[in-house]
Design a protein around this motif. Structure first.
Motif, PDB file in Angstrom:
ATOM      1  N   ALA A 191      43.436  36.270  43.848  1.00 59.29           N
ATOM      2  CA  ALA A 191      44.263  37.431  45.411  1.00 59.29           C
ATOM      3  C   ALA A 191      45.126  36.739  46.290  1.00 59.29           C
ATOM      4  CB  ALA A 191      42.661  38.046  45.182  1.00 59.29           C
ATOM      5  N   PHE A 240      37.937  41.229  41.682  1.00 58.95           N
ATOM      6  CA  PHE A 240      38.846  41.879  41.626  1.00 58.95           C
ATOM      7  C   PHE A 240      39.669  42.276  41.009  1.00 58.95           C
ATOM      8  CE2 PHE A 240      38.682  38.579  45.226  1.00 58.95           C
ATOM      9  CZ  PHE A 240      39.236  38.679  46.222  1.00 58.95           C
ATOM     10  N   ARG A 259      46.087  43.497  37.295  1.00 59.83           N
ATOM     11  CA  ARG A 259      46.705  44.784  36.419  1.00 59.83           C
ATOM     12  C   ARG A 259      48.438  44.606  35.844  1.00 59.83           C
ATOM     13  NH1 ARG A 259      43.894  47.783  40.398  1.00 59.83           N
ATOM     14  NH2 ARG A 259      42.538  49.379  39.573  1.00 59.83           N
ATOM     15  N   GLU A 263      44.223  46.157  31.771  1.00 60.37           N
ATOM     16  CA  GLU A 263      42.825  45.939  33.607  1.00 60.37           C
ATOM     17  C   GLU A 263      42.616  45.196  32.779  1.00 60.37           C
ATOM     18  OE1 GLU A 263      42.408  49.255  35.464  1.00 60.37           O
ATOM     19  OE2 GLU A 263      39.959  48.671  35.087  1.00 60.37           O
ATOM     20  N   THR A 317      39.265  42.778  35.283  1.00 59.31           N
ATOM     21  CA  THR A 317      38.259  42.092  36.559  1.00 59.31           C
ATOM     22  C   THR A 317      37.511  40.772  36.122  1.00 59.31           C
ATOM     23  OG1 THR A 317      38.063  44.852  36.477  1.00 59.31           O
ATOM     24  CG2 THR A 317      36.108  43.424  37.606  1.00 59.31           C
ATOM     25  N   TRP A 343      51.475  39.941  37.874  1.00 62.95           N
ATOM     26  CA  TRP A 343      50.527  40.663  37.708  1.00 62.95           C
ATOM     27  C   TRP A 343      49.796  41.764  39.657  1.00 62.95           C
ATOM     28  CZ3 TRP A 343      46.364  41.041  33.491  1.00 62.95           C
ATOM     29  CH2 TRP A 343      47.440  40.746  32.468  1.00 62.95           C
ATOM     30  N   SER A 344      49.414  43.146  39.642  1.00 60.87           N
ATOM     31  CA  SER A 344      49.016  43.443  40.774  1.00 60.87           C
ATOM     32  C   SER A 344      47.560  43.005  40.562  1.00 60.87           C
ATOM     33  CB  SER A 344      49.848  44.628  40.512  1.00 60.87           C
ATOM     34  OG  SER A 344      48.971  45.452  39.810  1.00 60.87           O
ATOM     35  N   VAL A 345      47.007  42.551  42.121  1.00 58.83           N
ATOM     36  CA  VAL A 345      45.495  42.260  42.272  1.00 58.83           C
ATOM     37  C   VAL A 345      45.363  43.429  43.410  1.00 58.83           C
ATOM     38  CG1 VAL A 345      46.273  41.186  43.333  1.00 58.83           C
ATOM     39  CG2 VAL A 345      43.818  40.785  42.464  1.00 58.83           C
ATOM     40  N   SER A 346      43.950  43.963  43.065  1.00 66.56           N
ATOM     41  CA  SER A 346      43.433  44.751  44.672  1.00 66.56           C
ATOM     42  C   SER A 346      41.796  44.193  44.227  1.00 66.56           C
ATOM     43  CB  SER A 346      43.874  46.298  44.015  1.00 66.56           C
ATOM     44  OG  SER A 346      43.368  46.254  42.784  1.00 66.56           O
ATOM     45  N   GLU A 392      46.571  46.748  47.142  1.00 66.39           N
ATOM     46  CA  GLU A 392      46.677  46.462  45.819  1.00 66.39           C
ATOM     47  C   GLU A 392      48.364  45.254  46.241  1.00 66.39           C
ATOM     48  OE1 GLU A 392      48.050  47.447  41.086  1.00 66.39           O
ATOM     49  OE2 GLU A 392      46.720  48.949  43.181  1.00 66.39           O
TER      50      GLU A 392
END
Length: 827
Positions: free
Chosen positions: A541, A554, A557, A616, A618, A667-670, A676
């Motif tokens: 991230a 984190f 996705r 997804e 984690t 990829w996205s991350v939050s 995000e």
């Protein structure tokens, strides 16, 4: 560790001087009257005084050591005394502190403190030596010995003079036997040789068909060809030698530390290195300067609580590297200057500092000394380590020094281990004391330099030994501790715990239920048919997370669209520290709490579908466990920030279509309190500190490992293996104990594990054979002791089994066969 019973004489003297606060003091008339009179004979230093120094003094005050500032390496050093002044006054023994201490007149200051005190005769000799002016020939010194077996030699210089022998090794052994006036025996017969070499190369007994084919072969080079063929069997070779290296590198599958993240397995890396016969210098370099798949060895065990200073991970790394690769025992020198060799506390802490996150304060038996260790290698003449460099650079420099051409100790240590493994007694004994001379320096030097010349190919050295006439001699009995060893032939050896278990299961063609070794054998044994089309990236991230990131969890996705349901799909994944993965809302896999950045293989064919798929993952970067200390002296806690990253390769195929996807900035991350956004690419597969490299891609390219588990090396120890000597691997074990124990006797006579195995073999034998007692008995003899039964044995065994074989009868026969020394011993 425990101190030697006989505490060094002059260590005690120095302590006594500190107490008295004076350089020397005259004794009272009453005390003088109690002293033994000086001996009347003329004192000879070499025969009268030197033995006392060697036995009681040099461990702390010579060979590079100077406890209390006092050294006796030369006469000048001795006369100068130490931090508390002089210890002897030439010509006046009655005024010499040393005499007061060794005479034991004062129980509070008598030296040595422990063990047998000096006799009155010895004190009298010491007094006479001082009164006669402390005569000490200049030629006699107590300087540090030149380390044995340290420097390389040119192979050309060692080349044998005779060319009549096919194996050059035999030239040196024959010369040794001639010097010892020993007649060389004739080689063992084919049956004994085959059984011996099968067990030594791949750890299995030859099958009856293989054995008979070998015996029937009339080719003059059939033994050399057999060795070559066995060593080329990469899977059984790797699974046999996995046991040897698991012991040395304290790698296991269950036990203390593995459940809470305090230990990390290196099985996948180790199995691949053995299966591919990784050159030994690269093997060592990848363990000393490791990536994520091999760093469990130098990481050691993270002990909980305020443990001894010698148990902290950097010191464990130093001890392990020195013992395994250099044949040096640093365990004593990790607490104090060693009493058993010449290594010092500075040596141990210097090597440990290479793996420390910051400066290491030296602690003597857990007592802080106030001195910061100087970063250094054990032997300065082989190369230096930059104390100002980063930890990663220091490790790289250490790997270069240890595997460099100037270091002759590395190849000598490993060929000595191989010789001990095959012959039963090392060229240097004990094998972890390589500072001692070899019984045949010529054999040791030639084998070592031959290994180097052939690219550190261990299989080449194995073949040299296994095809030598020395290896083919009849076996002899060698005691547990040979004081005056003379080579006459290979020692009679016992099967290892794993060999014993494998041999029993092989009789029935049985397998273990599952492998406890977490790895993919296909990834190690099969090179990918074609390279993978994509290159994954480590992501996180925040930028720079591979160097340091705060603890946090984190969620990464990505949406994947597939034109059709895949025919096959699996994911290779590494995460620092752990991960869980969901596909289309359903759980698809997870790692332990602390994954140790291993590379996992997940089958996901059933979870993926035609159309859109939501992936997804984690991933969490964890703070160090509560209770873990960085320093046992200051109770300092580790920095909560640590490297963090996620690496993914999904191999997805539908017909001819390649639908792979990988971790990258798409990829996205939050999480972590931030909105995000796009994942941050940290670097490729060789990114430090993980450096997963080829191993990760091999796992990504491999299919599912569904091969049966035939070998005990791949499963956790059971009660039978524990009884037969398989260690718990919390400590480095280079040679297993061979003395029979009461526990072994009990386990081999009525142990539940062995009984269960023999029952399974009996059941399988009955189901797989025609009900012919004679045929079954002959088959069992061939499978266990590699020969047919004698007429008397056949009659007794068929009566035991019965005319119509029963399970109970077969079990009884199997118990008898596996208890035979002929089965359990390697002759």
């Amino acid at each position: 560790m425990k101190f030697a019973v006989a505490r060094n004489l002059f260590t005690s003297i120095a302590l006594g001087l500190v107490r008295s606060g004076s350089a020397w003091a005259k004794l009272s008339p009453e005390s003088i009257a109690q002293l033994p009179a000086p001996a009347r004979q003329q004192i000879d230093f070499a025969s009268d005084i030197q033995p006392i120094f060697e036995a009681s003094c040099v461990q702390c005050h010579a060979r590079g050591k100077a406890k209390g500032g006092f050294s006796l390496e030369t006469r000048t050093d001795f006369l100068e005394g130490g931090d508390s002044g002089v210890v002897a006054v030439s010509g006046r023994s009655v005024e010499s502190v040393v005499v007061e201490m060794i005479s034991g007149l004062d129980p509070e200051t008598v030296m040595p403190k422990k063990g047998k005190k000096l006799t009155r005769e010895q004190v009298a000799v010491f007094r006479a030596w001082i009164d006669q002016g402390l005569p000490w020939p200049e030629a006699i010194t107590f300087f540090k010995h030149e380390p044995a077996n340290l420097h390389p030699r040119e192979l050309a210089v060692l080349a044998p003079l005779s060319s009549r022998l096919e194996n050059p090794l035999d030239h040196f052994v024959d010369a040794y036997l001639a010097r010892e006036k020993i007649s060389r025996g004739e080689p063992v017969d084919d049956r004994i040789y085959a059984r011996r070499v099968w067990l030594d190369t791949i750890g299995l007994l030859p099958s009856p068909d293989e054995l008979e084919a070998f015996i029937a072969d009339r080719a003059p080079d059939k033994r050399a060809r057999l060795v070559e063929r066995l060593l080329a069997q990469n899977q059984p070779y790797a699974e046999h030698w996995l046991t040897f290296w698991n012991d040395l590198l304290r790698n296991d599958y269950k036990g203390p530390g593995y459940t809470d993240g305090g230990r990390k397995a290196i099985t996948g890396w180790l199995y691949a290195a053995l299966a591919r016969n990784l050159p030994y210098d690269r093997f060592v370099a990848e363990l000393i300067d490791p990536g994520a798949n091999a760093d469990g060895f130098t990481n050691g065990i993270i002990w909980r609580g305020a443990v001894n200073a010698s148990m902290v991970p950097p010191m464990q790394a130093a001890q392990g590297i020195a013992q395994v690769f250099l044949g040096v025992n640093l365990k004593c020198a990790s607490c104090h200057d060693s009493f058993i060799n010449e290594y010092t506390l500075d040596d141990s802490y210097g090597l440990a500092s290479i793996y420390a996150d910051g400066p290491l304060e030296i602690a003597e038996c857990d007592k802080p000394t106030g001195h910061i260790a100087r970063v250094k290698f054990l032997y300065d003449e082989l190369g230096g380590i930059d104390s100002n460099a980063s930890r990663a650079t220091r490790r790289q420099q250490l790997a270069e020094v240890i595997t460099g051409r100037k270091n002759g100790r590395l190849p000598r240590t490993i060929v000595n281990r191989l010789w001990q493994r095959f012959i039963g007694y090392g060229l240097v004994e004990p094998v972890d004391e390589m500072d001692k001379p070899a019984w045949s320096p010529e054999v040791l030097d030639w084998l070592a330099e031959d290994l180097v010349t052939h690219g550190y190919n261990l299989k080449h050295t194995m073949a040299r030994i296994l095809t030598s006439r020395a290896y083919q001699l009849p076996s002899v009995s060698v005691g547990e501790t040979e004081e005056h060893y003379v080579f006459r032939g290979p020692a009679v050896r016992r099967m290892s715990a794993e060999q014993f278990s494998d041999a029993i299961l092989a009789v029935g063609g049985l397998t273990h239920p599952k492998s406890d070794a977490k790895m993919n054998r296909l990834a190690a044994l099969s090179a990918p048919k074609q390279p993978l089309p994509l290159q994954p990236k480590w992501i996180w991230a925040t930028p720079g997370a591979h160097e340091k990131a705060p603890p946090g969890s984190f969620v990464f996705r990505r949406m994947i669209t597939l034109p059709a349901a895949p025919d096959e799909a699996h994911i290779a994944i590494s995460a620092d520290d752990n991960y869980t993965i969901r596909i289309n809302g359903k759980a698809a896999g997870a790692s332990p709490k602390r994954n140790g950045t291993g590379t996992d293989w997940l089958e996901v064919t059933a979870q993926l579908r035609a159309g859109s798929n939501a992936i997804e993952i984690t991933a969490a970067n964890l703070a160090p466990d509560e209770g873990r200390l960085v320093s046992v002296k200051t109770d300092a806690r580790p920095d909560p920030d640590s490297p963090a990253g996620l690496l993914v390769y999904a191999r997805v195929r539908s017909g001819e279509a390649v639908l792979d996807f990988v971790s990258d900035q798409s990829w996205s991350v939050s999480g972590g309190g931030q909105a995000e956004g796009a994942a941050v690419e940290l670097g490729g597969i060789e990114l430090a500190p993980w450096k997963v490299g080829r191993h990760f891609l091999d796992v990504a390219a491999a299919g599912k490992d569904t091969a049966p588990v035939y070998r005990a090396s791949l499963v956790a120890a059971d009660p039978l293996m524990v009884a037969l000597g398989r260690p718990n691997r919390e400590q480095v074990v280079t040679v297993r104990q061979t003395t029979a124990t009461t526990l072994q006797a009990l386990e081999l006579t009525n142990g539940a594990t062995l009984a269960s195995q023999l029952e399974r073999v009996a059941e399988k034998t009955l189901s797989a054979n025609r009900p012919d007692s004679r045929e079954i008995v002959e088959s069992l003899y061939l499978k266990t002791v590699s020969r047919r039964p004698t007429a008397a044995e056949l009659g007794l065994a068929t009566n035991l089994v019965g005319p119509s074989p029963t399970k109970d009868g077969l079990e009884d026969l199997l118990w008898i066969l596996v208890m035979l020394p002929e089965f359990q011993l390697i002759h």
